[in-house]
Design a protein around this motif. Structure first.
Motif, PDB file in Angstrom:
ATOM      1  N   ARG A  70      -2.521   4.496  -2.002  1.00  0.00           N
ATOM      2  CA  ARG A  70      -3.635   3.965  -1.203  1.00  0.00           C
ATOM      3  C   ARG A  70      -4.011   4.920  -0.066  1.00  0.00           C
ATOM      4  NH1 ARG A  70      -7.147   3.023   1.425  1.00  0.00           N
ATOM      5  NH2 ARG A  70      -8.106   1.097   2.167  1.00  0.00           N
ATOM      6  N   LYS A  73      -8.209   2.554  10.654  1.00  0.00           N
ATOM      7  CA  LYS A  73      -9.493   1.884  10.441  1.00  0.00           C
ATOM      8  C   LYS A  73      -9.413   0.924   9.253  1.00  0.00           C
ATOM      9  CE  LYS A  73     -14.314   2.929   9.569  1.00  0.00           C
ATOM     10  NZ  LYS A  73     -15.231   3.964   9.114  1.00  0.00           N
ATOM     11  N   ALA A  74      -8.777   1.420   8.185  1.00  0.00           N
ATOM     12  CA  ALA A  74      -8.683   0.591   6.978  1.00  0.00           C
ATOM     13  C   ALA A  74      -7.829  -0.653   7.207  1.00  0.00           C
ATOM     14  CB  ALA A  74      -8.103   1.419   5.838  1.00  0.00           C
ATOM     15  N   GLU A 127      -8.072   7.225   9.897  1.00  0.00           N
ATOM     16  CA  GLU A 127      -8.674   6.554   8.733  1.00  0.00           C
ATOM     17  C   GLU A 127      -7.806   5.371   8.281  1.00  0.00           C
ATOM     18  OE1 GLU A 127     -11.561   6.743   7.011  1.00  0.00           O
ATOM     19  OE2 GLU A 127     -12.065   7.924   8.785  1.00  0.00           O
ATOM     20  N   ARG A 133       0.867  -1.185   0.000  1.00  0.00           N
ATOM     21  CA  ARG A 133       0.000   0.000   0.000  1.00  0.00           C
ATOM     22  C   ARG A 133       0.904   1.237   0.000  1.00  0.00           C
ATOM     23  NH1 ARG A 133      -2.961  -3.675   0.251  1.00  0.00           N
ATOM     24  NH2 ARG A 133      -3.508  -5.049   1.955  1.00  0.00           N
ATOM     25  N   LYS A 186     -11.108  -6.760   9.211  1.00  0.00           N
ATOM     26  CA  LYS A 186     -11.364  -6.694   7.783  1.00  0.00           C
ATOM     27  C   LYS A 186     -10.831  -7.930   7.053  1.00  0.00           C
ATOM     28  CE  LYS A 186     -10.708  -3.450   4.131  1.00  0.00           C
ATOM     29  NZ  LYS A 186      -9.368  -3.303   3.659  1.00  0.00           N
TER      30      LYS A 186
END
Ligand SMILES: Nc1ncnc2c1ncn2[C@@H]1O[C@H](COP(=O)(O)OP(=O)(O)OP(=O)(O)O)[C@@H](O)[C@H]1O
Ligand SMILES: [Mg+2]
Length: 401
Positions: free
Chosen positions: A342, A379-380, A376, A316, A385
């Motif tokens: 990203r 979180k990603a 953010e 990323r 996830k």
């Protein structure tokens, strides 16, 4: 624990499923006796209250945890307590089960529900099945903590700023068990950026005698006020070479058993320890800036990663100081790298101020542009996830976690 001599002739120790029993219900004592004599399982112990078993749950290298309950509904708090200490699949043993309990349990990722009494072989079959499913579903990516490595081939691109803020946010804002590992072995400054005065470093850990396990690791980390655990770089540059690839590989394996996320800060080199880290990395944050030399070196790094067969989908690209007005735009960086950006992190005055106060900006100024960008990003990168990405059925609470 069973005597080694008693069971050696039946199933080799390494092939027996290591299990631990928590809770209580009717029929449990008989089942426990039967399991402790069964050749295919190794009953490590049991505890009527989850909290009493915390140490073994954490450090026991368990394949399956059996939790017994008299409740007709799912003992959500007890399941959560077990999960705080162990990632092993959980089988629920119930003496008053209802069909609703099964449904509820599966929604909470409980591997199986067995109504007691049961034939011992049925229970052993369920243990074997859960143990295997645990391995398959939770291979390096879900069973263990997620490994996020922050790298850039150039010094001063913001690796340590990103790693420390990301780790602090994961712990503080997202409630994750997070470890920051400083692999800038010669000149690491993660601890100083966090205002931590460590008593022990990664050097002490790898040179300590004896086998490394979760409990031992816990004795060498320092807790930051955010809840982030930190394993700092050696205090003296010359001690770096004692952190060998083999030691580091083992350290990362153990860390993944204890933490939801491990953030690794690095130096700008592909040295041995870095390669060992890449082997286990789930997300490689490759930091780039808006300047030609950095872009050139990031491009070279992408080529090196390709030669190393590092999976490209794990890379990323992070554009740090993305808002700087220096005559170059994100699109040009992407074209030069042939890779999408990203995450974008803005240049923000709060960062150098926070660095000099030894407090991560994401904590001191969570509403700043920088603070928001880091939250953010955290979180990603949340580990939950990965499980849904893998198509695993999962209960999503109101907050999506
Ligand atoms: N987004 C940002 N906004 C403002 N300042 C930043 C930002 N990112 C980094 N900096 C500044 O750049 C300096 C260097 O960052 P950092 O130490 O994180 O780089 P590094 O890549 O870890 O360097 P090294 O390779 O030397 O370890 C920091 O002291 C910080 O003040
Ligand atoms: Mg650094």
């Amino acid at each position: 624990m069973l005597e080694e001599t008693q069971t050696e002739s039946r199933t080799p120790a390494r092939d027996r499923a290591r299990i631990y029993v928590t809770g209580d219900c009717d029929g449990l004592p008989d089942l426990r006796d039967a399991l402790s004599n069964h050749p295919e399982v190794e009953l490590i112990g049991s505890a009527p209250q989850v909290i009493e078993g915390a140490a073994t749950l954490t450090g026991g290298h368990l394949q399956v945890v059996l939790h017994a309950t008299r409740s007709a509904t799912l003992p959500v708090n007890e399941i959560a307590a077990i999960r705080e200490h162990s990632r092993a699949p959980i089988i629920l043993l119930a003496s008053n089960g209802t069909p609703a309990l099964l449904e509820e349990a599966l929604e909470h990722d409980v591997a199986d529900v067995l109504l007691l009494p049961q034939m011992t072989d049925n229970v052993v079959f369920a243990i074997r099945k859960a143990g295997h499913t645990g391995k398959r579903l939770t291979g390096p990516q879900t069973r263990h903590g997620r490994l996020v490595t922050v790298f850039s081939p150039k010094g001063g691109t913001g690796k340590t700023v990103t790693a420390t803020n990301l780790g602090a946010s994961l712990a503080k804002h997202w409630g994750k068990r997070a470890l920051l590992l400083d692999l800038d072995l010669q000149f690491g400054d993660a601890a100083i950026m966090l205002g931590i005065e460590p008593e022990k470093t990664i050097y002490d850990l790898v040179t300590a005698p004896g086998e490394l396990d979760s409990e031992k690791l816990a004795g060498y980390t320092t807790r930051h006020a955010s809840g982030l655990d930190v394993l700092p770089a050696p205090l003296r540059p010359e001690d770096a070479e004692l952190v060998t690839e083999a030691k580091l590989a083992r350290l990362l394996e153990v860390a993944r058993e204890s933490y939801d996320v491990i953030v690794v800060d690095t130096s700008p080199f592909f040295h041995g320890p870095m390669l060992a880290t890449l082997d286990q990395t789930d997300d490689l944050l490759l930091l780039c800036g808006l300047d030609v030399p950095t872009i050139k070196n990031v491009r070279l790094s992408l080529q090196t990663l390709q030669l190393l067969s590092f999976p490209p989908e794990r890379v990323r690209v992070v554009l740090n100081r993305a808002n700087s007005n220096v005559g170059m735009k994100k699109g040009e960086v992407e074209a030069a790298l042939e890779s999408k950006v990203r995450f974008e992190v803005p240049s923000d005055r709060v960062v150098p101020l926070a660095v000099n106060r030894s407090n991560p900006a994401v904590l001191s100024d969570p509403k700043s542009d920088f603070g928001r960008a880091i939250q953010e990003m955290a979180k990603a990168l949340l580990p939950a996830k990965t499980a849904s990405e893998n198509g695993k059925r999962r209960f999503l609470g109101k907050n999506g976690s």
